[in-house]
Each structure stands twice: as C-alpha cells, then as structure tokens.
Write a protein that holds these residues in place. Sequence first.
Motif, PDB file in Angstrom:
ATOM      1  N   ILE A   1     -13.546  -2.836   6.459  1.00 32.57           N
ATOM      2  CA  ILE A   1     -12.114  -2.540   6.489  1.00 32.57           C
ATOM      3  C   ILE A   1     -11.571  -2.699   5.081  1.00 32.57           C
ATOM      4  O   ILE A   1     -11.692  -3.759   4.464  1.00 32.57           O
ATOM      5  N   ALA A   2     -10.974  -1.637   4.573  1.00 29.24           N
ATOM      6  CA  ALA A   2     -10.487  -1.632   3.196  1.00 29.24           C
ATOM      7  C   ALA A   2      -9.233  -2.483   3.057  1.00 29.24           C
ATOM      8  O   ALA A   2      -8.509  -2.720   4.035  1.00 29.24           O
ATOM      9  N   PRO A   3      -8.951  -2.958   1.837  1.00 32.69           N
ATOM     10  CA  PRO A   3      -7.704  -3.688   1.591  1.00 32.69           C
ATOM     11  C   PRO A   3      -6.502  -2.829   1.977  1.00 32.69           C
ATOM     12  O   PRO A   3      -6.500  -1.614   1.771  1.00 32.69           O
ATOM     13  N   ASP A   4      -5.487  -3.475   2.563  1.00 28.44           N
ATOM     14  CA  ASP A   4      -4.255  -2.787   2.976  1.00 28.44           C
ATOM     15  C   ASP A   4      -4.537  -1.699   4.010  1.00 28.44           C
ATOM     16  O   ASP A   4      -3.738  -0.762   4.169  1.00 28.44           O
ATOM     17  N   ASN A   5      -5.677  -1.821   4.696  1.00 25.17           N
ATOM     18  CA  ASN A   5      -6.033  -0.880   5.760  1.00 25.17           C
ATOM     19  C   ASN A   5      -6.130   0.571   5.280  1.00 25.17           C
ATOM     20  O   ASN A   5      -5.902   1.507   6.042  1.00 25.17           O
ATOM     21  N   MET A   6      -6.471   0.776   4.031  1.00 24.80           N
ATOM     22  CA  MET A   6      -6.612   2.141   3.512  1.00 24.80           C
ATOM     23  C   MET A   6      -7.916   2.762   4.003  1.00 24.80           C
ATOM     24  O   MET A   6      -8.935   2.085   4.117  1.00 24.80           O
ATOM     25  N   ASP A   7      -7.867   4.084   4.264  1.00 25.22           N
ATOM     26  CA  ASP A   7      -9.104   4.775   4.601  1.00 25.22           C
ATOM     27  C   ASP A   7      -9.817   5.131   3.286  1.00 25.22           C
ATOM     28  O   ASP A   7      -9.234   5.014   2.198  1.00 25.22           O
ATOM     29  N   PRO A   8     -11.092   5.558   3.337  1.00 20.09           N
ATOM     30  CA  PRO A   8     -11.830   5.826   2.094  1.00 20.09           C
ATOM     31  C   PRO A   8     -11.147   6.838   1.175  1.00 20.09           C
ATOM     32  O   PRO A   8     -11.223   6.714  -0.048  1.00 20.09           O
ATOM     33  N   CYS A   9     -10.472   7.849   1.755  1.00 21.12           N
ATOM     34  CA  CYS A   9      -9.801   8.847   0.924  1.00 21.12           C
ATOM     35  C   CYS A   9      -8.669   8.207   0.122  1.00 21.12           C
ATOM     36  O   CYS A   9      -8.565   8.406  -1.096  1.00 21.12           O
ATOM     37  N   ASP A  10      -7.820   7.428   0.794  1.00 28.16           N
ATOM     38  CA  ASP A  10      -6.718   6.752   0.099  1.00 28.16           C
ATOM     39  C   ASP A  10      -7.242   5.720  -0.895  1.00 28.16           C
ATOM     40  O   ASP A  10      -6.686   5.556  -1.988  1.00 28.16           O
TER      41      ASP A  10
ATOM     42  N   ARG B   1     -10.032   5.774  -2.561  1.00 24.27           N
ATOM     43  CA  ARG B   1     -10.548   6.455  -3.755  1.00 24.27           C
ATOM     44  C   ARG B   1      -9.409   6.870  -4.676  1.00 24.27           C
ATOM     45  O   ARG B   1      -9.504   6.748  -5.909  1.00 24.27           O
ATOM     46  N   LEU B   2      -8.314   7.348  -4.095  1.00 16.56           N
ATOM     47  CA  LEU B   2      -7.163   7.742  -4.898  1.00 16.56           C
ATOM     48  C   LEU B   2      -6.547   6.546  -5.621  1.00 16.56           C
ATOM     49  O   LEU B   2      -6.181   6.627  -6.791  1.00 16.56           O
ATOM     50  N   ALA B   3      -6.454   5.423  -4.886  1.00 15.26           N
ATOM     51  CA  ALA B   3      -5.759   4.259  -5.434  1.00 15.26           C
ATOM     52  C   ALA B   3      -6.624   3.456  -6.404  1.00 15.26           C
ATOM     53  O   ALA B   3      -6.128   2.964  -7.432  1.00 15.26           O
ATOM     54  N   LYS B   4      -7.924   3.321  -6.102  1.00 13.35           N
ATOM     55  CA  LYS B   4      -8.739   2.386  -6.873  1.00 13.35           C
ATOM     56  C   LYS B   4     -10.035   2.974  -7.417  1.00 13.35           C
ATOM     57  O   LYS B   4     -10.814   2.257  -8.060  1.00 13.35           O
ATOM     58  N   GLY B   5     -10.300   4.245  -7.129  1.00 13.11           N
ATOM     59  CA  GLY B   5     -11.448   4.901  -7.737  1.00 13.11           C
ATOM     60  C   GLY B   5     -12.724   4.846  -6.918  1.00 13.11           C
ATOM     61  O   GLY B   5     -12.799   4.216  -5.850  1.00 13.11           O
ATOM     62  N   ASP B   6     -13.771   5.513  -7.450  1.00  9.80           N
ATOM     63  CA  ASP B   6     -15.054   5.635  -6.742  1.00  9.80           C
ATOM     64  C   ASP B   6     -15.730   4.292  -6.518  1.00  9.80           C
ATOM     65  O   ASP B   6     -16.374   4.070  -5.480  1.00  9.80           O
ATOM     66  N   ASP B   7     -15.628   3.388  -7.498  1.00  5.30           N
ATOM     67  CA  ASP B   7     -16.290   2.087  -7.363  1.00  5.30           C
ATOM     68  C   ASP B   7     -15.779   1.338  -6.142  1.00  5.30           C
ATOM     69  O   ASP B   7     -16.551   0.653  -5.449  1.00  5.30           O
ATOM     70  N   ALA B   8     -14.488   1.468  -5.860  1.00  8.97           N
ATOM     71  CA  ALA B   8     -13.912   0.767  -4.714  1.00  8.97           C
ATOM     72  C   ALA B   8     -14.469   1.311  -3.402  1.00  8.97           C
ATOM     73  O   ALA B   8     -14.685   0.552  -2.444  1.00  8.97           O
TER      74      ALA B   8
END
Length: 641
Positions: free
Chosen positions: A343-352, A354-361
């Motif tokens: 589960i990503a931080p702030d409940n972001m999905d992988p698409c969001d 990637r936009l917010a924190k980049g490929d490494d995230a």
Amino acid sequence: MAGRINDDDVKAVRDAVPIDSVVSEYLQLRSAGGGNLKGLCPFHDEKSPSFQVSPAKGLFHCFGCQEGGDTIAFVMKIDHLSFSETVERLAAKAGITLRYEEGGYNPSHQRGERIRLIEAHQAAAAFYVAQLDGPEAEIGRKFLAERGFDQDAAAHFGVGYSPAGWDHLTRFLRGKGFSDRELITSGLSQDGRRGPIDRFRGRLMWPISDTAGEIVGFGARKLRDDDNGPKYLNTPETPIYKKSQVLYGIDLAKKDIAKASRAVVVEGYTDVMACHLAGVTTAIATCGTAFGNDHIKILRRLLMDNGSARVIFTFDGDAAGQKAALRAFEDDQKFAAETYIAIAPDNMDPCDLRLAKGDDAVRDLVEPRTPLFEFALRQIVGRYDLETPAGRAAALDEAAAVVAKIKTSSVQREVAVQLAGFVGILDQEFVVHRVAQLARWARDRGGAAAGERGGRGAPRTPHAGAARQPVQAPPATSGPALNLRSPAHRTERELLKLALQKPALVSPAFDAYGADEFTAPPYAAVRQCIEDAGGAEQGLGDNREYLVAVMDAAPNDTVRNLVTELAVEVFHGKSIDETYAGMQLVHVRLRAVDRRIADVQGSLARLGSHVAPEDLAAAQNEVWVLQQYAQSLRSGGADAL
C-alpha cells in the motif's frame, strides 16, 4: 463431438511452427550444445535448467519432471487446451487452413468464427491507434500526458482512441469485409435503431490480449463530462473474451513473470503502464472484475508453482481496497507462491505514485513487505473490541481459522505466535494449540472428502496423440530400475538414442533386435514403441514424423516421456559415427547372447540327470551355437551381426 483433423494438416502444422519459437514465448532458452536449447522448466520448480528443446526434431523434454513431447503437446500442457484447440491455434498463426474428416460434428464454423473475431479486434486496434493522432483525440493525448505517458508509451501499450461518432469503427470494419453479425458478436458494435453502431465512442482505448498475445477485447476510459456511461467500459462477454480469464498486460509481462517467479497485481490499465515504465515489468491487472480463481490459474502456470515465487497485490488502502485484499486472501491457499500486499503512502496507486515521486518509488512500493495473511489478520482483529475478554475470544476464533490454512507447519506456528500478539493473549502456546487443532480438523475433513471421491487426483491433460488412438493399458514395468552406472543400461540407452536420433547409423540391424534384448523394462517398452511405429527404418525418411509415430505408439505418459528424453539427450561418445553405432549394437547383442547361454546352462544344472537325452542334446547344441556367435561378435564386431 468435434470432427477429426486431417492427418496431413496436423503434420503441416507441426512442420510450420518451430518448437523453439513457441517455447520462447514462455521461457528463456540458451544453447545446450549439439544443436539443443535449454531453459528452466515451466512445469516444475527448479534452479538449474533441465528443460531441453531440440529444434531439429521438434521435441522438448525435461530431465527433471520428465514432461516431454512435440510443439502441440507443449502448447496443450502450458495453455490447458485440447488437441484440436491447439492445432487450430497453431494453424491460425501459420496461416494453414485445416480440413476435418467426415463423420461427427465439424467445428469449422466455430473455428472460423474465432479467427474472424480475432482479426476484427486486430483491425479495430490498428484503427484506434491511428485515431489517437487526430485532432479529436487531443483530449485523450492530454489525459495520457497528465499521467506521465508520452507518445512512445502509448505506442508500446497499443493505446488508441475511439471517435465520438456513432459508427466510425463499424463502417471501417464493414469496409474490411466483416459482417454485421460478426461485429455484434465481437462486442465491437452493438444494435442501434438503424443497424449496428460502435460500442466504444469518444474514449481512450486499451487493447486486452490473452496469454498467446491475441487481442480479444478492449478497455475504454471515459474522457468527456457529457459521456453518461461508466468511467471504464469493457468488452462484454463474447466467444473470445471472458473477463474472469484475462489479465491486462499478461502478454507483455508473462516472460518476466516466469523468469523472475514474481507477479505484481495492480488495479488499472494506467497502473500497469506506470509499473512497466518504472521497470516493474511483471505488473498485470484484472479487467473490470475481482481477482479470482481463473486468474490464479494463469499466474500459477507462469510462476511454475515455485515455492519461492512472490505475488504482490497493490490494492488501495481505502475500504474498497481492503475489501479487495481480503477477497484475494480467500484464494491465497490456491497459490504455491507467497502472497504480499503493498500500500503506497497516502493511498496512492502506482500511476499517481510515479507522477508524484518517480520510478524509484514505484519499484520500492512493490518490494515484498507485508504478507497478505498478516494484513488479513490485522483487518479481522481490528473489527473486535480487544479490551474485553469476549472481544479477544471472538477475534481469536475468526483469525485462528485463517492461520490454520497456512500450508507450512513451521510458518503456521510462527504466525500463530504473531496472532497471539495481535489479539493481546499472553499465552502464546494456547493460540498455537488452537490453530493446530483447527488445522487437524480441516485435514481430517479433507481426507474424508478425498476418500468419498475415491482418492482421485485432478484429470490429466491428454497428450498430443490422445485424440487419435484408443487408450491402452500400460505395460508391466517390473524389474530392475534404470541405473546408468550399469554398463548394460548405459549401452542400451545409447542404442535407443541412436535408433531415435540417428536411425541411419543402426538400421536395418536394430530392427532385428527384440524387446527382450533390453534388460531395463522401460528401455524394452521404448524398443516396442519403435517396432510398433514401423521400426527405425521409418526414420530414414522424415525423422520428425517417425518420432511422432513412436510417441503415438507409447502406451502411457511414462513411456512417452522416456521417448522424448532419449530423443533429445546428447550422446556420450565424442564421434557419433558408424563405428560408435556398431559398438552399441554389438554390446547389446553380446550381453543378450551371454544371458541366454547362462540361462540354458543354469536350467541344465538345476535339472541335473532328470533331463531327457534329446532335450539335453538340443540344449547343448544351442549353447555351442550361441558360444560361436558370441566369439564372432567379439572378434568381428558389427560385421558379425
């Protein structure tokens, strides 16, 4: 019952589709020497490659699990298809029109329909891609750009655009020769007041392919506020599209899933794109339905039931995501793989993300951290008031039943200890005992059910020739097990390999050898198969057809698998020529002669004076003739055969 496919057409399909190109769609192959290729077996768990492919012979064989056969057998097993379905699929790829024998139901109409529906989807996909470059599709290109996807990304995933008019695609496909009935059946069009109209209008389009890479449907994303349809609209159920049996991105991810023994399950098309572009090329998604049993079957085939395999779910952390995770956990025990949730931080999905924190995230997100069972336990326990004894007892009752399903006893105990901590019970052994008790009860119930079913396992997929000959009882295989340290077994094995791989070196002498000249029953069974297929002399023509005939003559899978093993195994000798072949022929025959001499002499010794004079004379004459023959073999070699 389907009509029987013409034998010449089956042969044409085998010859037209190289086995190495088919197998390479599922696993990586590298040189094994001698013209063979090797890779990790897709049918069992292994760390070093024991799976070999012989392009020259059109055969594969795994020396680990003993699976083997030709191109048709491989596709049948790996894609769980019938013989006819497999031949039809390969024929379609090779552009071969199949003929069916008279008698029985002829499925040519259905077969033709499937091909036509696939072709319609391919044409539609090309149409949608072309439309994405037009002025009207600016809104679609903007949607993609806002989510971090450029033109190359759209092209890689085949993303397109459906025009907003009523029948642009319908008219295009009519122009390609598709009938209105075919367009309606495909789900690309639907009935309108004045005839068929486009099902998808003014939407961004994602093609959905099956594991073979054939486009079978589409997912369409709403772009405009005046579109009153759902946010995502998928192809309806059709003869080629079953939403419970497709995974978006599986055609792109399957090789890496098999190679890495890892799959990442995300929730949407853009999430799959984001993961792949970030380097997580094992990402796939369901298509408008929950992750279920049929999806598990697809992944198990790619993960090879590897105990070290990983499946990572990236559900959102909201209530809907938690519900999806718990639903996935209900099927967890159907995996041999370990399952995790991310589960990503702030409940972001992988698409969001990637936009917010980049490929490494994105890559960091899918590193396994929280086992799915742990997530499920915390969700279950969290529903109860653990401040009260009644609440703790109720939480334990529900959660302990979940822990009892864990396969490995050591892991089960470890998780039971964790559960005690989650619930707040200090007596860890009490919880461990409770879980073990539930597990025993479940096993006992399962054992009773198995007994009621007669203890039968799952039905096996028939081999390529199963549809073409009646089932025969397997031959007796009692006797000494294969022992390659035995000189006799080694020689017999080499001679059979010669008869299968290089029949010109041992024919016609080999065809005069009886099955009783092979001391190992499995080798005797293979020798009988060669005889039933017309002898090694048949291999002087079309070697592939000869090998197919030998496999078809096998009475069961065990013998059939040994045939493919011997047909692809490398020889022990450095120079495989007439001299080497002659040595194997002589050694096998000489040992058979020596055994017969010993048998006759042993019988005479046991009977002693009770032998009739005429029987004694006949036996002594036989021994003398055999001894002379043995001497000739020792001195003259293959010339004495």
